[in-house]
Motif scaffolding. Structure first.
Motif, short mmCIF file in Angstrom:
data_model
loop_
_atom_site.label_atom_id
_atom_site.label_comp_id
_atom_site.label_asym_id
_atom_site.label_seq_id
_atom_site.Cartn_x
_atom_site.Cartn_y
_atom_site.Cartn_z
N GLY A 285 -58.96 20.01 50.11
CA GLY A 285 -59.42 20.17 48.74
C GLY A 285 -60.83 20.70 48.67
O GLY A 285 -61.14 21.62 47.89
N VAL B 29 -62.17 24.31 47.05
CA VAL B 29 -63.14 24.41 45.96
C VAL B 29 -64.41 25.13 46.41
O VAL B 29 -65.03 25.87 45.62
CB VAL B 29 -63.49 23.03 45.37
N TYR C 114 -59.80 13.88 40.91
CA TYR C 114 -60.04 14.87 41.97
C TYR C 114 -59.04 16.03 41.87
O TYR C 114 -59.41 17.20 41.96
CB TYR C 114 -59.93 14.19 43.33
N GLY D 45 -59.54 18.24 38.82
CA GLY D 45 -60.79 18.97 38.99
C GLY D 45 -60.59 20.24 39.79
O GLY D 45 -61.10 21.32 39.43
N VAL D 46 -59.85 20.14 40.89
CA VAL D 46 -59.56 21.33 41.71
C VAL D 46 -58.69 22.31 40.94
O VAL D 46 -58.90 23.54 41.00
CB VAL D 46 -58.88 20.92 43.03
N GLU E 262 -65.05 21.54 39.02
CA GLU E 262 -65.40 21.15 40.38
C GLU E 262 -66.38 19.99 40.42
O GLU E 262 -66.48 19.29 41.42
CB GLU E 262 -65.97 22.34 41.13
N THR F 3 -65.29 16.43 41.69
CA THR F 3 -64.61 16.24 42.98
C THR F 3 -65.38 15.32 43.92
O THR F 3 -64.81 14.39 44.50
CB THR F 3 -64.38 17.60 43.65
#
Length: 579
Positions: free
Chosen positions: A78, A82, A172, A175-176, A208, A211
């Motif tokens: 991940g 990002v 998380y 967010g990605v 992002e 994260t």
């Protein structure tokens, strides 16, 4: 009675976190003293550290790839995705901008204060690279590169707090996903309008921004404390690998005609982010207790390690407040019922109001914040501005530029893992205390790379030595994972996500300040003198931040982190029942 076969996980849970284990065992031997003597000797030998800290599965007969390792792998990938989506613009902007159309001043000074232009390749088919389609001066380029961080800092604290309340998996993962969607929209926005491009980059940064705090909150639930330095180094090192892969790949894509050249760098990385999101949602859960496919032994190992650490820190803080109850319970281990009550306290506290006043007046937290700001200024100067320096000062073509810029993150990844493993080994052997470990490795991560930036000033146009200063000396920036990065969990495991959001938000303000200030310093003057100012400034901020950290950092859990009153109330209730 301790088990006759002390596994490595047993030592994690018993030897390191309970310093009185051996003493209590020896003192409590009565009728079974002869039976326990052999086990005690074996435990004492094992706790001496003669065997590896984490052997894996030899003693448990489980699969080598355990559930927490899958979680770590997905977290690693991940961050790789990002960061690939974050830094591809730093490379692509070289191909996007028409450098010859930008006006420059003091041409006579520039000619005497720049590196000589290399001769073109002796190839009749050689064609100079095409100029970009956008006429953006240095200040505008700094605005475009820094706009990502306007959004990035906005969601740090909310992201950490949401991860603590609803769990880190969704925060998380989404967010990605949001970052991937707006990455794919970047070429369209750039060709439509400059303000729209800035807005898209801000929204990408907002996605992002959650994260890192979300992952920090998940590490507190998933990883036994003695594994955290190595584990965090591997997971967070995904950012280095993402940079290593994306920079040369983005440079190669920008040199092709595929999907229009530079836009392909955004389309491909955006698609990778969406594919990762699907795998993450299926494979990862918020904590071991809710994971449907985790083995029972691994779940119990993680819970036991976290429970013993929790009991020690609770007792250490509550002892001065209730000394009488402490004496009555001396020699007793915490029961499962007591631990469940503490877990309930933690769960209820996670939904209560955060002690904001205590957080913002915490001197150790400010020490972490300031050293992260210094390190981030140096890091983002290198991350966002170095491709421009390589292109305009050292005159590298875009592919060579991208490859050379990918080397420092690669070496930092190796050094980061090595330093974190060494830090865990030194802690397990009791060669160093936790706070001294944080300070040692934070100093390595701050001072040594700063010396590399200063070294660039003195090596001038020698690209070999420039690469050595960045990839060799600068690689010790990877030691930060054993430095201040895990300090939040030591100060407050309960509010680790929120605290990381605060410090990372402040640190990443440098993400848009550094490119903006660099643009003001350069200001149409692409000379060695102006760039030397940039490097001196970055090195000075990093060293100054570390000096503050050495003075005020702490590894002790703060008093506001624990529900002390509930612990005292629980002890008094048990004492009254006995009475």
């Amino acid at each position: 009675m301790p088990p006759h076969k002390w596994t490595d996980e047993s030592r994690d849970a018993s030897c390191y976190y309970d310093e009185d284990t051996l003493g209590r065992t020896a003192g409590s031997s009565t009728d079974n003293e002869d039976d326990n003597e052999e086990a005690d000797d074996e435990q004492e030998a094992f706790c001496a550290g003669d065997r590896p800290l984490i052997r894996g599965t030899a003693a448990t007969n489980e699969d080598f790839l355990q559930t927490r390792h899958i979680f770590g792998l997905m977290g690693f990938l991940g961050f790789a995705v990002v960061y690939a989506m974050r830094v591809n613009l730093s490379v692509a902007i070289v191909a996007m901008v028409n450098q010859t159309a930008i006006p420059h001043t003091n041409n006579s000074v520039m000619d005497n204060d720049t590196c000589p232009m290399p001769p073109p390749p002796q190839n009749s088919s050689y064609k100079p690279p095409p100029e970009g389609e956008f006429i953006w001066d240095e200040a505008t380029q700094g605005l475009v590169l820094g706009s990502f961080f306007y959004g990035y800092v906005l969601t740090q604290v909310p992201g950490g707090r949401m991860a603590e309340v609803v769990g880190g998996k969704l925060i998380y993962g989404y967010g990605v996903l949001i970052t991937a969607i707006f990455t794919m929209l970047t070429p369209l926005a750039a060709r439509w309008d400059l303000p729209l491009l800035v807005l898209v980059r801000i929204l990408e940064g907002m996605g992002e921004g959650v994260t890192y705090p979300a992952m920090h909150a998940m590490l507190a639930h998933w990883i036994p404390p003695l594994e955290r330095n190595k584990f965090a180094a591997i997971v967070y090192a995904g950012s280095n690998i993402g940079t290593v892969i994306s920079m040369p790949l983005a440079g190669w894509l920008c040199s092709l005609d595929f999907l229009g050249g530079w836009p392909s760098a955004f389309y491909i990385f955006g698609l990778l982010g969406m594919l990762w999101f699907v795998c993450w949602m299926y494979l990862v859960y918020d904590s071991p207790s809710v994971h449907p496919r985790i083995s029972r032994s691994e779940r119990e190992y993680i819970k036991r390690s976290l429970r013993i650490q929790c009991n020690r820190r609770v007792n250490a803080i509550e002892a001065p407040l209730d000394h009488e109850a402490e004496e009555e319970e001396d020699g007793e281990s915490s029961s499962d019922e007591e631990h469940e009550e503490r877990q309930q306290d933690d769960a209820s506290a996670s939904t209560n109001n955060v002690p904001w006043f205590s957080l913002f007046t915490s001197v150790p937290l400010w020490a972490i914040l300031l050293t992260q700001c210094g390190q981030s200024w140096a890091f983002y100067t290198q991350l966002t501005e170095l491709p421009t320096y390589m292109a305009n000062i050292l005159h590298f073509d875009i592919q060579s530029n991208a490859i050379l810029n990918a080397v420092p993150p690669l070496t930092a990844w190796f050094v980061g893992i090595a330093c974190s493993a060494l830090a865990d080994w030194m802690l397990a052997k009791r060669y160093i205390t936790q706070i001294n470990s944080y300070k040692l490795w934070n100093t390595v991560a701050s001072v040594v790379p700063s010396l590399g930036l200063i070294g660039i000033i003195y090596v001038g146009c020698d690209w070999v030595w420039v690469t050595f200063m960045l990839a060799g000396v600068g690689s010790f920036g990877g030691a930060v994972y054993a430095g201040n990065q895990m300090n939040h969990i030591a100060l407050s495991p309960r509010y680790a996500g929120t605290m990381y959001g605060i410090t990372n938000s402040a640190a990443n303000i440098c993400g848009f300040l550094a490119p903006y200030v660099v643009g003001l310093i350069i200001n149409h003057r692409e000379t060695l003198t102006q760039w030397h100012i940039v490097f001196w400034l970055a090195a000075g901020f990093s060293i100054a931040g570390n000096f503050i950290y050495l003075m005020f950092a702490s590894a002790e859990e703060q008093s506001w982190s624990l529900p002390i009153s509930s612990g005292v109330r629980r002890r008094r209730r048990r004492r009254s029942v006995r009475t």
